[in-house]
Motif scaffolding. Structure first.
Motif, PDB file in Angstrom:
ATOM      1  N   VAL A 120      12.681  -4.729  -5.696  1.00 12.05           N
ATOM      2  CA  VAL A 120      11.554  -5.060  -4.822  1.00 12.05           C
ATOM      3  C   VAL A 120      10.233  -4.812  -5.545  1.00 12.05           C
ATOM      4  O   VAL A 120       9.322  -5.635  -5.522  1.00 12.05           O
ATOM      5  CB  VAL A 120      11.615  -4.239  -3.517  1.00 12.05           C
ATOM      6  N   GLU A 121      10.151  -3.674  -6.195  1.00 14.67           N
ATOM      7  CA  GLU A 121       8.943  -3.341  -6.956  1.00 14.67           C
ATOM      8  C   GLU A 121       8.691  -4.377  -8.050  1.00 14.67           C
ATOM      9  O   GLU A 121       7.557  -4.827  -8.258  1.00 14.67           O
ATOM     10  CB  GLU A 121       9.077  -1.954  -7.575  1.00 14.67           C
ATOM     11  N   SER A 122       9.745  -4.781  -8.739  1.00 13.79           N
ATOM     12  CA  SER A 122       9.620  -5.758  -9.812  1.00 13.79           C
ATOM     13  C   SER A 122       9.110  -7.102  -9.295  1.00 13.79           C
ATOM     14  O   SER A 122       8.219  -7.716  -9.906  1.00 13.79           O
ATOM     15  CB  SER A 122      10.965  -5.943 -10.506  1.00 13.79           C
ATOM     16  N   VAL A 123       9.654  -7.554  -8.167  1.00 14.65           N
ATOM     17  CA  VAL A 123       9.242  -8.839  -7.593  1.00 14.65           C
ATOM     18  C   VAL A 123       7.759  -8.809  -7.219  1.00 14.65           C
ATOM     19  O   VAL A 123       7.013  -9.740  -7.518  1.00 14.65           O
ATOM     20  CB  VAL A 123      10.106  -9.174  -6.364  1.00 14.65           C
ATOM     21  N   ILE A 124       7.336  -7.738  -6.557  1.00 12.96           N
ATOM     22  CA  ILE A 124       5.934  -7.624  -6.144  1.00 12.96           C
ATOM     23  C   ILE A 124       5.022  -7.626  -7.370  1.00 12.96           C
ATOM     24  O   ILE A 124       4.003  -8.333  -7.410  1.00 12.96           O
ATOM     25  CB  ILE A 124       5.723  -6.355  -5.302  1.00 12.96           C
ATOM     26  N   LYS A 126       5.579  -8.815 -10.380  1.00 10.21           N
ATOM     27  CA  LYS A 126       5.597 -10.101 -11.082  1.00 10.21           C
ATOM     28  C   LYS A 126       4.733 -11.130 -10.372  1.00 10.21           C
ATOM     29  O   LYS A 126       3.965 -11.865 -11.010  1.00 10.21           O
ATOM     30  CB  LYS A 126       7.037 -10.608 -11.205  1.00 10.21           C
ATOM     31  N   MET A 127       4.846 -11.209  -9.049  1.00  8.03           N
ATOM     32  CA  MET A 127       4.031 -12.166  -8.300  1.00  8.03           C
ATOM     33  C   MET A 127       2.550 -11.800  -8.377  1.00  8.03           C
ATOM     34  O   MET A 127       1.680 -12.668  -8.500  1.00  8.03           O
ATOM     35  CB  MET A 127       4.500 -12.226  -6.854  1.00  8.03           C
ATOM     36  N   HIS A 128       2.265 -10.507  -8.327  1.00  9.78           N
ATOM     37  CA  HIS A 128       0.880 -10.043  -8.416  1.00  9.78           C
ATOM     38  C   HIS A 128       0.285 -10.370  -9.779  1.00  9.78           C
ATOM     39  O   HIS A 128      -0.868 -10.825  -9.880  1.00  9.78           O
ATOM     40  CB  HIS A 128       0.835  -8.526  -8.164  1.00  9.78           C
ATOM     41  N   LYS A 129       1.058 -10.173 -10.818  1.00  7.23           N
ATOM     42  CA  LYS A 129       0.582 -10.463 -12.176  1.00  7.23           C
ATOM     43  C   LYS A 129       0.268 -11.945 -12.345  1.00  7.23           C
ATOM     44  O   LYS A 129      -0.687 -12.320 -13.038  1.00  7.23           O
ATOM     45  CB  LYS A 129       1.630 -10.032 -13.201  1.00  7.23           C
ATOM     46  N   LEU A 130       1.048 -12.795 -11.675  1.00  7.06           N
ATOM     47  CA  LEU A 130       0.834 -14.239 -11.752  1.00  7.06           C
ATOM     48  C   LEU A 130      -0.240 -14.722 -10.776  1.00  7.06           C
ATOM     49  O   LEU A 130      -0.511 -15.923 -10.697  1.00  7.06           O
ATOM     50  CB  LEU A 130       2.147 -14.975 -11.477  1.00  7.06           C
ATOM     51  N   LYS A 131      -0.817 -13.775 -10.022  1.00  7.26           N
ATOM     52  CA  LYS A 131      -1.869 -14.076  -9.036  1.00  7.26           C
ATOM     53  C   LYS A 131      -1.391 -15.070  -7.969  1.00  7.26           C
ATOM     54  O   LYS A 131      -2.138 -15.959  -7.530  1.00  7.26           O
ATOM     55  CB  LYS A 131      -3.136 -14.599  -9.735  1.00  7.26           C
TER      56      LYS A 131
END
Length: 218
Positions: A120-124, A126-131
């Protein structure tokens, strides 16, 4: 409005007291489709913390799997969260339910000192990094506050939860039904749903509001 846009939806089981909140989950899927977008559903393949009898609130002496339980809501069309690829999605959205606070993290037991499920942490992150936009309903914004820290979110009007969120370095905004707090810098979208006293109509309006707002930023 949402033509060719695709959401990833993360569920935490099936049932408000030990999994994903069913009304919030279904109304989120409905709103995504209503606005012309599509979705894929994910859940971690793991044993859920415990099983609750939804008639009387008692804990049951059995074990269930988060992915298998979430498949009930997904009508079987669901993938394990470790197969998530952020490149395939325009947005991420997390309905609420105690499963968020018991299975996706340990907030129900540890509050702001909770740990987050690694996937869950990884998904959040990754999406945040990609804006890419991340939406969270009900109690799910605690995940964003814990993982990302200096963000702005809402869980409605619950003072103790709001204070716990702010102890993580996040900012909380008080909201009512179908109000969406937008953190433009971090591309986060949050709405309270069943963190407030609510009807299923309120939940439908909240889901429509957050999906509509997210689509404006995709």
């Amino acid at each position: 409005m949402g033509a060719n846009k695709k959401f990833a939806v993360i569920l935490s089981g099936c049932g408000v007291f030990d999994g994903a909140e069913i009304h919030e989950s279904v109304m989120t899927l409905y709103a995504i489709a209503k606005y012309g977008a599509s979705y894929e559903i994910f859940a971690p393949d793991m044993e859920q913390h415990h099983v609750i009898n939804h008639l009387d609130g008692s804990e049951m002496k059995e074990k269930r799997n988060v992915l298998i339980e979430a498949a009930r809501i997904a009508r079987g069309k669901i993938k394990p969260l470790n197969e998530f690829n952020p490149e395939f999605f325009d947005g991420l959205i997390l309905p609420g339910g105690f499963g968020v606070a018991k299975n996706l993290c340990t907030w129900a037991f540890d509050g702001p000192n909770c740990t987050i499920h690694p996937q869950v942490e990884s998904v959040i992150k990754k999406m945040h990094k990609l804006k890419k936009p991340i939406g969270a309903l009900c109690i799910s914004p605690v995940l964003l506050a814990k993982v990302l820290g200096n963000v702005t979110v809402t869980i409605g009007k619950d003072v103790s939860t709001a204070q716990a969120i702010e102890s993580l370095g996040a900012k909380h905004q008080s909201t009512g039904h179908a109000q969406v707090v937008v953190d433009e810098k971090n591309m986060l979208f949050t709405t309270p749903c069943y963190m407030l006293d609510a009807t299923i109509v309120d939940i439908a309006e909240g889901a429509k509001a957050i999906v509509s707002e997210m689509l404006k930023w995709i």
